[in-house]
Write a protein that holds these residues in place. Structure first.
Motif, PDB file in Angstrom:
ATOM      1  N   ASP A 132       0.691  -1.223   0.040  1.00 18.50           N
ATOM      2  CA  ASP A 132      -0.014  -0.025  -0.086  1.00 18.50           C
ATOM      3  C   ASP A 132       0.955   1.307   0.047  1.00 18.50           C
ATOM      4  O   ASP A 132       0.570   2.389   0.591  1.00 18.50           O
ATOM      5  N   ARG A 133       1.848   1.372  -0.738  1.00 22.54           N
ATOM      6  CA  ARG A 133       3.032   2.658  -0.841  1.00 22.54           C
ATOM      7  C   ARG A 133       2.290   3.190  -2.101  1.00 22.54           C
ATOM      8  O   ARG A 133       1.956   2.649  -2.886  1.00 22.54           O
ATOM      9  N   SER A 134       3.309   4.437  -2.127  1.00 27.90           N
ATOM     10  CA  SER A 134       2.987   5.182  -3.225  1.00 27.90           C
ATOM     11  C   SER A 134       4.485   5.687  -3.644  1.00 27.90           C
ATOM     12  O   SER A 134       5.394   5.299  -2.864  1.00 27.90           O
ATOM     13  N   SER A 135       4.683   6.060  -4.858  1.00 27.84           N
ATOM     14  CA  SER A 135       6.088   6.290  -5.278  1.00 27.84           C
ATOM     15  C   SER A 135       6.137   7.289  -6.553  1.00 27.84           C
ATOM     16  O   SER A 135       5.270   7.694  -7.007  1.00 27.84           O
ATOM     17  N   VAL A 136       7.126   8.050  -6.645  1.00 25.17           N
ATOM     18  CA  VAL A 136       7.489   8.823  -7.639  1.00 25.17           C
ATOM     19  C   VAL A 136       8.927   8.623  -7.989  1.00 25.17           C
ATOM     20  O   VAL A 136       9.726   8.774  -7.526  1.00 25.17           O
ATOM     21  N   SER A 137       9.013   8.072  -9.270  1.00 31.09           N
ATOM     22  CA  SER A 137      10.150   7.631 -10.121  1.00 31.09           C
ATOM     23  C   SER A 137      10.504   8.706 -11.469  1.00 31.09           C
ATOM     24  O   SER A 137       9.417   9.467 -11.657  1.00 31.09           O
ATOM     25  N   GLU A 159      12.103  10.008  -5.884  1.00 33.58           N
ATOM     26  CA  GLU A 159      12.562   8.797  -4.909  1.00 33.58           C
ATOM     27  C   GLU A 159      13.495   8.003  -5.925  1.00 33.58           C
ATOM     28  O   GLU A 159      14.527   7.680  -5.138  1.00 33.58           O
ATOM     29  N   HIS A 160      13.147   7.770  -7.183  1.00 32.65           N
ATOM     30  CA  HIS A 160      13.952   6.723  -7.752  1.00 32.65           C
ATOM     31  C   HIS A 160      14.222   7.391  -9.170  1.00 32.65           C
ATOM     32  O   HIS A 160      13.404   7.750  -9.838  1.00 32.65           O
ATOM     33  N   ARG A 161      15.614   7.354  -9.759  1.00 36.26           N
ATOM     34  CA  ARG A 161      15.890   7.769 -11.100  1.00 36.26           C
ATOM     35  C   ARG A 161      16.162   6.474 -11.840  1.00 36.26           C
ATOM     36  O   ARG A 161      17.032   5.663 -11.621  1.00 36.26           O
ATOM     37  N   PHE A 162      15.826   6.642 -13.153  1.00 35.62           N
ATOM     38  CA  PHE A 162      16.154   5.676 -14.138  1.00 35.62           C
ATOM     39  C   PHE A 162      16.675   6.492 -14.961  1.00 35.62           C
ATOM     40  O   PHE A 162      16.296   7.315 -15.764  1.00 35.62           O
ATOM     41  N   ALA A 163      18.160   6.461 -15.220  1.00 34.14           N
ATOM     42  CA  ALA A 163      19.066   7.358 -16.219  1.00 34.14           C
ATOM     43  C   ALA A 163      18.977   6.676 -17.406  1.00 34.14           C
ATOM     44  O   ALA A 163      19.461   5.553 -17.605  1.00 34.14           O
ATOM     45  N   ASP A 197       1.719  10.793  -1.320  1.00 31.91           N
ATOM     46  CA  ASP A 197       1.561   9.857  -0.440  1.00 31.91           C
ATOM     47  C   ASP A 197       0.344   8.869  -0.213  1.00 31.91           C
ATOM     48  O   ASP A 197       0.119   8.207   0.724  1.00 31.91           O
ATOM     49  N   VAL A 198      -0.431   9.053  -1.468  1.00 38.01           N
ATOM     50  CA  VAL A 198      -1.620   8.142  -1.425  1.00 38.01           C
ATOM     51  C   VAL A 198      -1.338   6.706  -1.760  1.00 38.01           C
ATOM     52  O   VAL A 198      -0.788   6.587  -2.724  1.00 38.01           O
ATOM     53  N   PRO A 199      -1.730   5.769  -1.107  1.00 38.84           N
ATOM     54  CA  PRO A 199      -1.461   4.280  -1.393  1.00 38.84           C
ATOM     55  C   PRO A 199      -2.003   4.149  -2.582  1.00 38.84           C
ATOM     56  O   PRO A 199      -2.993   4.284  -2.829  1.00 38.84           O
ATOM     57  N   GLY A 200      -1.285   3.396  -3.442  1.00 37.41           N
ATOM     58  CA  GLY A 200      -1.541   2.984  -4.735  1.00 37.41           C
ATOM     59  C   GLY A 200      -1.591   3.883  -5.760  1.00 37.41           C
ATOM     60  O   GLY A 200      -1.775   3.486  -6.889  1.00 37.41           O
ATOM     61  N   LEU A 201      -0.852   5.165  -5.684  1.00 31.35           N
ATOM     62  CA  LEU A 201      -0.801   5.968  -6.603  1.00 31.35           C
ATOM     63  C   LEU A 201       0.599   6.450  -6.929  1.00 31.35           C
ATOM     64  O   LEU A 201       1.324   6.827  -6.075  1.00 31.35           O
ATOM     65  N   HIS A 202       1.017   6.199  -8.100  1.00 32.24           N
ATOM     66  CA  HIS A 202       2.355   6.107  -8.393  1.00 32.24           C
ATOM     67  C   HIS A 202       2.626   7.234  -9.599  1.00 32.24           C
ATOM     68  O   HIS A 202       1.807   7.331 -10.584  1.00 32.24           O
ATOM     69  N   TYR A 203       3.939   7.614  -9.590  1.00 32.86           N
ATOM     70  CA  TYR A 203       4.203   8.818 -10.831  1.00 32.86           C
ATOM     71  C   TYR A 203       5.425   8.109 -11.367  1.00 32.86           C
ATOM     72  O   TYR A 203       6.455   7.698 -10.724  1.00 32.86           O
ATOM     73  N   LEU A 207      14.152  18.767  -5.818  1.00 31.39           N
ATOM     74  CA  LEU A 207      13.991  17.656  -6.959  1.00 31.39           C
ATOM     75  C   LEU A 207      14.246  16.443  -6.053  1.00 31.39           C
ATOM     76  O   LEU A 207      13.319  15.467  -6.234  1.00 31.39           O
ATOM     77  N   GLU A 208      15.177  16.274  -5.519  1.00 30.90           N
ATOM     78  CA  GLU A 208      15.377  15.141  -4.566  1.00 30.90           C
ATOM     79  C   GLU A 208      14.184  14.652  -3.585  1.00 30.90           C
ATOM     80  O   GLU A 208      13.926  13.631  -3.407  1.00 30.90           O
ATOM     81  N   LYS A 209      13.582  15.670  -3.060  1.00 28.07           N
ATOM     82  CA  LYS A 209      12.381  15.554  -2.092  1.00 28.07           C
ATOM     83  C   LYS A 209      11.230  14.992  -2.904  1.00 28.07           C
ATOM     84  O   LYS A 209      10.519  14.296  -2.274  1.00 28.07           O
ATOM     85  N   ILE A 210      11.136  15.299  -4.190  1.00 28.11           N
ATOM     86  CA  ILE A 210       9.897  14.859  -5.030  1.00 28.11           C
ATOM     87  C   ILE A 210      10.335  13.556  -5.407  1.00 28.11           C
ATOM     88  O   ILE A 210       9.457  12.646  -5.341  1.00 28.11           O
TER      89      ILE A 210
END
Length: 670
Positions: A26-31, A221-225, A180-186, A216-219
């Motif tokens: 039930d997590r959220s994420s911003v990649s 969480e994970h970078r795909f370069a 931080d809405v669970p299930g909502l990812h970017y 930007l680092e606060k927004i």
């Protein structure tokens, strides 16, 4: 054209990682998918969109993928409205929840711009504002809707680096609002350098790169370069797709023959993305096929490189092309050095900030040797002129036009005519080109004659016919073509093989012609073959009596006629002694007039210091001797006192012009 760059494993790995994150409880994420413009982010995003719906983890999580491109919206209000509509329609299936979330989002959006939100579904014309709306209530409403439908969502946002600073902050405000809405990812896609520069311009960062980076680092969480191109990929996307010609129709499979290693290295440095490679390939393939036959491919590629990757410097080259091609009239070494330094400084300024600046400046000097003076070199001979290059005045416009410009002589056409010799059509074609531009035609013939060895004897016959048609009405113009044809013929004769030499001696179209006689004067500078020199010397000796008799029968009125004038100068070259004898006889007998004789040496002003037409006194004295020339000057009648040298018509009234110049000399000013 899509080139396989081996990026499938990248797309597969990124997709798998996103599927794992979306399905992870039930997590959220911003990649973020980061890479420079043209690096292939859109290609990888397209493959992610294609792979994820079929990924077992993604489908097991009851996840959906929706795309949102904020660049399509005109302002902050439209952007906010579009995002609201996306969340309402794309994430919530319960009509009541849609209404509630849409109203909540409307209430915190840009009030002055937002207006009503049309969700184009079961909910229409939502305009009510809920009291005491807060981000917490919005997150709770969306979370509840996702929980009840057991649904997860991945929102893909592309082109963030194309937004204005204000629009970018609005997007990040939306992402953080429900971050931080669970299930909502970017998944955000952008050029990281550009994005940080945009953030620096916002009140949030206030010009601080460090604050922009931390925000930007606060927004994210994970970078795909997206990695830069490898050398093998550059080969695939660039070098293997470039048109390869060695010129004049010769094709080669080896790029090294048409592009030197230095330029290949520079291209590898500046072309780091597929899009940049595509742009250069498009530019190269847009060049007309025939132009690759007109110009050296290496120089053409160099000019395309400057045009695309150093556009400011390219404009300087366009502006300064007369100096760079040696067409500016500059007096003295100091002036040439100052001018070169000025142009070089302009090029240095135009390339400032480019990592390849020093390489570019070195290349400019190599292609335009006159720039070497501005770099402190006193020996521009160390940079030899590149035939048909950018610094060649006859070809510079080809590179600017990317076409054979008006007034130019086509190398392809010349090569075709030479290969068709001795046909009458080929001779006629050469005559037409000669009439339009004698100098350019002769230069093009010399450049291409090596490809058509068999045509050499026929070219001499053609040159002899053209030579006879020359008219020495204007001494300077006549002598330029006259000398050029004689030197050209001497070089052709030098390069004949034994069989061709024998055939030429028997040729009724060349042996005994005026050109064959006159070329004997210069032949020793080009060949030491005793048989050739002896044969042409004999032709010259046979012509001298004929020329003497022809001039002895010429009246005063006929002396300035083209045929007689040509015979006069021919005898002057072959035997100045015989010329002086016949001239003295004709002047003493009154058959010739001294003023008409000197008018043969009348020339238009073409030196910077010449303010009016001139007589070639030194040449006249060399042919006739100073005593004869001076006697003509002293006994000549006075010129009209009203004669204005600057207004004299050299062609229309040669005698009046000559008389005025003779009077000027006699008075001590000429």
């Amino acid at each position: 054209m899509e080139v396989d760059l081996g990026r499938e494993p990248l797309a597969e790995r990124f997709s798998a990682e996103l599927a794992r994150r979306v399905s992870d409880g039930d997590r959220s994420s911003v990649s973020a998918l980061v890479g420079s413009w043209g690096a292939g982010k859109s290609w990888i995003l397209a493959h992610i969109r294609q792979r994820l719906p079929a990924d077992p983890q993604f489908t097991a999580a009851n996840a959906a993928l929706v795309s949102f491109n904020p660049w399509f919206y005109a302002d902050d209000g439209a952007l906010f409205a579009g995002f609201s509509s996306l969340l309402v329609q794309g994430t919530l299936e319960v009509q009541r929840a849609r209404k509630r979330v849409a109203s909540l989002l409307q209430s915190i959006g840009p009030a002055a711009k937002f207006g009503g939100v049309d969700v184009s579904g079961p909910v229409t014309a939502i305009g009510e504002h809920l009291m005491a709306s807060t981000p917490e209530r919005i997150r709770a409403a969306i979370a509840e809707g996702l929980r009840r439908t057991n649904r997860k969502l991945l929102v893909v946002m592309d082109d963030l680096d194309r937004l204005s600073p204000g629009e970018l902050l609005t997007v990040f405000k939306l992402v953080r609002l429900v971050g931080d809405v669970p299930g909502l990812h970017y998944l955000l896609a952008y050029d990281e350098v550009t994005l940080q520069h945009l953030l620096e311009q916002t009140p949030l960062a206030a010009g601080s790169p460090e604050r922009a980076r931390r925000y930007l680092e606060k927004i994210v969480e994970h970078r795909f370069a997206v990695p830069p191109l490898t050398q093998d990929q550059i080969e695939a996307v660039l070098f293997r797709r470039l048109p390869i010609h060695t010129g004049l129709g010769d094709a080669t499979a080896d790029l090294d023959e048409v592009m030197d290693y230095r330029l290949q290295g520079l291209l590898s440095r500046v072309i780091t993305t597929p899009r940049a490679a595509e742009r250069f390939v498009d530019l190269a393939t847009s060049v007309p096929a025939h132009l690759w036959q007109e110009l050296p491919a290496s120089d053409l590629y160099e000019s395309l490189f400057w045009r695309m990757f150093a556009p400011d410097a390219w404009q300087v080259i366009v502006d300064e092309r007369r100096f760079l091609t040696g067409q500016e009239m500059l007096v003295g070494e100091d002036e040439r050095k100052r001018r070169a330094a000025t142009v070089l400084n302009r090029l240095s300024t135009a390339t400032s900030g480019l990592a390849i600046k020093e390489d570019l400046l070195e290349s400019f000097i190599e292609h335009f040797p006159s720039l070497g003076l501005g770099a402190g070199s006193n020996n521009i001979a160390q940079y030899p002129e590149r035939e048909r290059g950018m610094g060649d005045r006859d070809f510079a416009d080809h590179y600017l036009w990317l076409e054979v410009p008006p007034g130019a002589v086509s190398e392809v056409e010349i090569a075709r005519l030479l290969s068709d010799m001795p046909s009458s059509a080929a001779s006629s074609g050469l005559n037409e080109l000669w009439t339009d531009s004698a100098r350019l035609t002769l230069s093009a013939v010399e450049r291409n004659i090596g490809r058509c060895h068999e045509s050499r004897p026929y070219l001499l016959e053609w040159a002899a016919s053209v030579y006879d048609a020359l008219s020495p009405v204007m001494v300077d113009a006549f002598q330029r073509s006259d000398r050029a044809l004689r030197a050209f013929s001497a070089r052709v004769i030098r390069d004949l093989d034994a069989d061709q030499t024998q055939a030429l001696r028997r040729s009724a179209l060349f042996a005994g012609t005026n050109l064959s006689v006159d070329v004997s004067n210069v032949l020793e500078r080009f060949t030491s073959d005793p048989e050739i020199l002896s044969a042409f010397k004999a032709m010259a000796e046979e012509a001298i009596p004929r020329l003497v008799n022809e001039l002895a029968s010429t009246t005063a009125a006929g002396l300035t006629e083209p045929g007689s004038a040509a015979a006069y100068f021919r005898l002057a070259r072959l035997s100045p002694v015989q010329l002086r004898t016949v001239t003295t006889t004709m002047l003493d007998s009154g058959t010739w007039d001294g003023i008409d004789l000197l008018s043969l040496y009348l020339a238009t002003a073409f030196e910077p210091e010449d303010e009016h037409p001139i007589i070639r006194w030194a040449e006249a004295e060399g042919h006739l001797g100073g005593e004869i020339v001076e006697s003509i000057v002293q006994i000549a009648p006075p010129a009209p006192t009203s004669a204005d040298l600057n207004q004299l018509d050299v062609i229309g009234d040669r005698r009046a012009t000559t008389l005025a110049l003779v009077s000027l000399r006699r008075g001590g000013s000429g």
